[in-house]
Design a protein around this motif. Structure first.
Motif, PDB file in Angstrom:
ATOM      1  N   UNK A   1       0.858  -1.201   0.000  1.00  0.00           N
ATOM      2  CA  UNK A   1       0.000   0.000   0.000  1.00  0.00           C
ATOM      3  C   UNK A   1       0.884   1.238   0.000  1.00  0.00           C
ATOM      4  N   UNK A   2       1.716   1.334  -1.020  1.00  0.00           N
ATOM      5  CA  UNK A   2       2.555   2.528  -1.180  1.00  0.00           C
ATOM      6  C   UNK A   2       2.085   3.251  -2.449  1.00  0.00           C
ATOM      7  N   UNK A   3       2.439   4.506  -2.632  1.00  0.00           N
ATOM      8  CA  UNK A   3       1.980   5.223  -3.832  1.00  0.00           C
ATOM      9  C   UNK A   3       2.391   4.495  -5.119  1.00  0.00           C
ATOM     10  N   UNK A   4       1.646   4.704  -6.212  1.00  0.00           N
ATOM     11  CA  UNK A   4       1.866   3.948  -7.450  1.00  0.00           C
ATOM     12  C   UNK A   4       3.308   3.972  -7.944  1.00  0.00           C
TER      13      UNK A   4
ATOM     14  N   UNK B   1      -2.610  -3.245  -3.217  1.00  0.00           N
ATOM     15  CA  UNK B   1      -3.810  -2.448  -2.907  1.00  0.00           C
ATOM     16  C   UNK B   1      -3.824  -1.176  -3.762  1.00  0.00           C
ATOM     17  N   UNK B   2      -2.653  -0.636  -3.999  1.00  0.00           N
ATOM     18  CA  UNK B   2      -2.501   0.661  -4.663  1.00  0.00           C
ATOM     19  C   UNK B   2      -3.325   0.796  -5.946  1.00  0.00           C
TER      20      UNK B   2
ATOM     21  N   UNK C   1      -3.501  -5.007  -9.110  1.00  0.00           N
ATOM     22  CA  UNK C   1      -3.584  -3.895  -8.157  1.00  0.00           C
ATOM     23  C   UNK C   1      -4.999  -3.304  -8.110  1.00  0.00           C
ATOM     24  N   UNK C   2      -5.110  -2.177  -7.392  1.00  0.00           N
ATOM     25  CA  UNK C   2      -6.380  -1.473  -7.281  1.00  0.00           C
ATOM     26  C   UNK C   2      -7.433  -2.359  -6.620  1.00  0.00           C
ATOM     27  N   UNK C   3      -7.067  -2.948  -5.498  1.00  0.00           N
ATOM     28  CA  UNK C   3      -8.030  -3.828  -4.828  1.00  0.00           C
ATOM     29  C   UNK C   3      -8.121  -3.518  -3.343  1.00  0.00           C
ATOM     30  N   UNK C   4      -9.119  -4.136  -2.730  1.00  0.00           N
ATOM     31  CA  UNK C   4      -9.375  -3.896  -1.314  1.00  0.00           C
ATOM     32  C   UNK C   4      -8.560  -4.839  -0.438  1.00  0.00           C
TER      33      UNK C   4
END
Ligand code: COA
Length: 697
Positions: free
Chosen positions: A72-75, A96-97, A128-131
């Protein structure tokens, strides 16, 4: 399979934060708070300790092995962390990002680079892009969801993180237990197919729910679903099915296709229960997770009021369930304690003054009737009834039966507590009878699927060499649409019966051909450029005399010359006139996700106006071909109405199977119609009268 995602011995949270409100904080907090027993390593270059755990500057600083990393770090920092995972031999990663494919070209490029690198490093990725993911058996909540579901037997995967959150909240509110939650995100690596297979193998998961917007590899997904659905129900809600893609199609089949048909067909053929709405998804989940499957279609309805009983009976009528006959012994036993005004026949109306004792006695008698496979209990909160006491009675009896018992207690305030009792005891309860019937209907369809004998596939001898030659010559001429004669040759190579026909280039040749074939005949324009022959005045039927042959030749050629002057005319086809039969249409199209699809419908208005068609993904099994013939609403017309002889349905099935084989053998066929296939009365076969085929290199 994916086990390190669900029961890892250790988890690192890269981007763990000490700041409440940050996602990196929530994830770490969720992992620590819900009883996960493995080692936890917060990774943050600025922190010494987070939430009581020693923090590490990077993955390399952790000396022990790490099974799972949650990022969960910036893209812009994700790729660097993936590299760190490679060095540290962390082979399971949840990203998560957000800020990748979903934001456009630049993000897509970054995601692609990341996918390539992860593959090189042997790293499997969720997101990516998930909960995130949750596994209740290992008490792992590696997500930033608010809350942890109860342990239970439903596995859920979703392409939308927001829906994960909504489902989780619903589950917490309704006391519904889950085994696993997987938020798929952009599906850079791990897709629905692998998650489905892993849930199929997970002993704690008995029912699989899914929310999908797209499917990565349709054929692979179908294979996986077929395998898993033989032991576990899969219930999927699919959004975003549109008819896009159908617009550019030139054939009937292509114009009628579209992803909605493809998904429906694929789901049917792989035993997936499709939920049409979120409400249905929740409703089905409750029934499938908590009740045995009905052994047959006979339903008994017990009600204390007429209206809801009729509503339920109507819904039952629209489903594959039916109101069960009540055995005389059962009716006699009910009469012993029910008032004379009660109805002992289905729906069993125990009338408005029914107490909880009357409900309980009735249910006990009804459950013993072996003709009945399932029971629906309806209640409206009259002054005479104590809904909670009824609920307790139902719970007690439902525990001792192998028949599904479901309930719909209507109202709100006076049934709230009763519903809570049902929720606490895993008895499915619905606000309205229609929802209850719909859930039972889905269970019955699923049971029918599961009990189907192994699928049979047929193989027909076909002259594939001939087909290949024809296609090669067409491609050489830079054409895509086959002329009728070529299409006929293709069908002949696949064993279709065709009407006797010849191409005539002059009136004289037409007369000779007609006398050869025998009058009456049909005449049609032979041109690669005229696709809708009838609309252009290019077809004449019922030609009975030589003079009519001459006139037809003249009319057809001049019609086309006038209406489509640029069309190349090869002549006029003179064709045997097929006697009496039912016109049906068969076709092939290709779906982007699932590949070749076969279509079936009755000809003319049934297809064009009513769009009464059925689709299945090829290759078709014998059972699928049979099912698609029966799927269309106009099927009774084929069985014969008003004393008509039934059409040769076996011949239709045979034609569908041949067409399916052709679609699989030749991926270059992008669209085809056999329109019409003239189906003779039972036992007399079917004739492919006209066909259009479009190919692509
Ligand atoms: N290694 C370890 N930690 C790092 C790091 C690295 N390479 N790079 C940054 N960090 C730390 C930061 O220092 C910060 O910790 P801090 O709070 O102690 O300073 C933490 O990681 C997070 O970085 P930050 O820059 O504060 O980012 P953020 O928390 O504002 O946002 C995401 C990070 C991942 C949450 C954000 O980029 C994002 O994608 N949000 C959307 C997520 C989403 O919606 N997903 C889909 C749901 S369905």
């Amino acid at each position: 399979m994916l086990e390190d995602f669900f029961s890892p011995s250790s988890v690192a949270v890269v981007g763990a934060s000490q700041n409440p409100g940050k996602i990196g904080y929530d994830i770490l907090n969720n992992i620590l708070r819900h009883g996960y027993a493995g080692a936890v390593y917060p990774i943050n270059p600025k922190a010494q300790e987070i939430l009581g755990c020693k923090a590490y500057a990077d993955l390399a600083s952790v000396t022990s092995d790490i099974d799972l990393a949650v990022i969960a770090v910036p893209p812009s920092a994700v790729m660097g962390v993936v590299e760190q995972c490679g060095k540290k031999k962390v082979d399971s990663v949840v990203i998560i990002t957000a800020g990748f494919k979903e934001i456009g070209h630049e993000g897509a490029l970054l995601e692609e680079q990341m996918a390539v690198r992860a593959r090189e490093l042997d790293i499997r990725v969720v997101g990516p892009n998930c909960l995130g993911i949750i596994d209740t058996a290992s008490c792992l909540n590696a997500s930033f969801a608010a809350g942890m579901p109860l342990a239970g037997h439903i596995g859920f995967f979703s392409q939308s993180g927001a829906l994960c959150v909504a489902i989780l909240d619903w589950a917490l509110g309704e006391n519904v237990g889950f085994s696993r939650f997987v938020s798929l995100g952009n599906k850079m690596d791990i897709s629905e197919t692998e998650v489905l297979l892993s849930m199929g193998k997970d002993d704690n998961t008995r029912v699989i729910l899914g929310y999908l917007e797209s499917i990565e590899d349709g054929q692979r997904f179908m294979e996986a679903a077929k395998q898993v659905s033989k032991t576990k129900p899969i219930i999927i809600i699919k959004s975003g099915t549109t008819s896009a893609g159908a617009k550019a199609a030139s054939s009937h089949t292509g114009a009628l296709a579209g992803s909605e048909h493809a998904y429906n067909a694929a789901f049917k053929q792989s035993g997936i229960v499709r939920a049409e709405s979120m409400r249905a998804l929740f409703g089905y989940a409750m029934a499938f997770a908590n009740q045995p499957l009905p052994k047959g279609p006979s339903l008994a309805i017990i009600t204390n009021s007429g209206g809801p009983g009729i509503l339920a009976a109507d819904a039952c009528d629209r489903s594959s369930l039916h109101l069960s006959p009540i055995r005389k012994e059962t009716a006699d036993r009910l009469r012993e304690f029910l008032p004379p005004t009660a109805s002992v026949y289905n729906p069993i109306d125990i009338i408005g003054d029914a107490s909880h004792e009357r409900y309980e006695k009735t249910l006990a008698v009804v459950l013993k009737d072996e003709l009945i496979h399932a029971v629906l209990i309806l209640l409206t909160p009259t002054a005479a009834v104590n809904a909670e006491a009824v609920a307790r009675g139902v719970v007690k009896l439902a525990e001792d039966t192998d028949k599904p018992v479901i309930t719909a207690f209507m109202g709100e305030k006076r049934v709230r507590q009763a519903r809570k009792i049902f929720q606490d005891h895993a008895i499915p309860t619905y606000d309205y009878p229609e929802d209850a019937i719909s859930a039972l209907d889905a269970m019955l369809s699923y049971r029918t699927w599961r009990e189907k004998p192994e699928r049979q596939f047929r193989h027909y001898e076909a002259d594939t060499r001939k087909v290949r030659e024809i296609f090669a010559s067409i491609i050489k001429q830079h054409r895509h649409d086959l002329i009728e004669n070529e299409a006929r040759e293709i069908l002949k190579a696949y064993g279709f019966r065709l009407p006797d026909s010849r191409i005539a280039r002059t009136t004289k040749e037409a007369v000779a051909a007609a006398s050869d074939i025998g009058l009456p005949v049909v005449m049609k324009i032979a041109s690669p450029d005229v696709l809708h022959k009838s609309d252009m005045g290019g077809v004449r039927v019922g030609i009975e005399t030589t003079t009519m042959v001459e006139d037809a030749f003249f009319d057809i050629t001049s019609n086309i010359q006038q209406r489509q002057p640029e069309a190349r005319i090869l002549g006029v086809m003179v064709q045997e006139m097929i006697p009496q039969g039912k016109e049906v249409i068969l076709g092939i199209t290709r779906d982007i996700q699932f590949g070749p699809m076969v279509m079936f419908g009755l000809g003319g208005i049934y297809v064009e106006v009513l769009k009464d068609v059925a689709f299945r993904i090829a290759p078709l099994s014998v059972e699928s071909a049979d099912a698609m013939i029966r799927d269309i609403r106009s099927f009774p017309l084929l069985r014969g109405v008003r004393g008509e002889a039934p059409a040769d349905i076996d011949a239709i099935r045979d034609a569908l199977l041949r067409l399916s084989q052709m679609a699989v053998d030749f991926p270059e066929i992008i669209e085809a119609d056999i329109n019409p296939l003239l189906v003779c009365p039972e036992g007399q076969g079917a004739v492919a009268v006209d066909a259009r085929i479009t190919i692509h290199e």
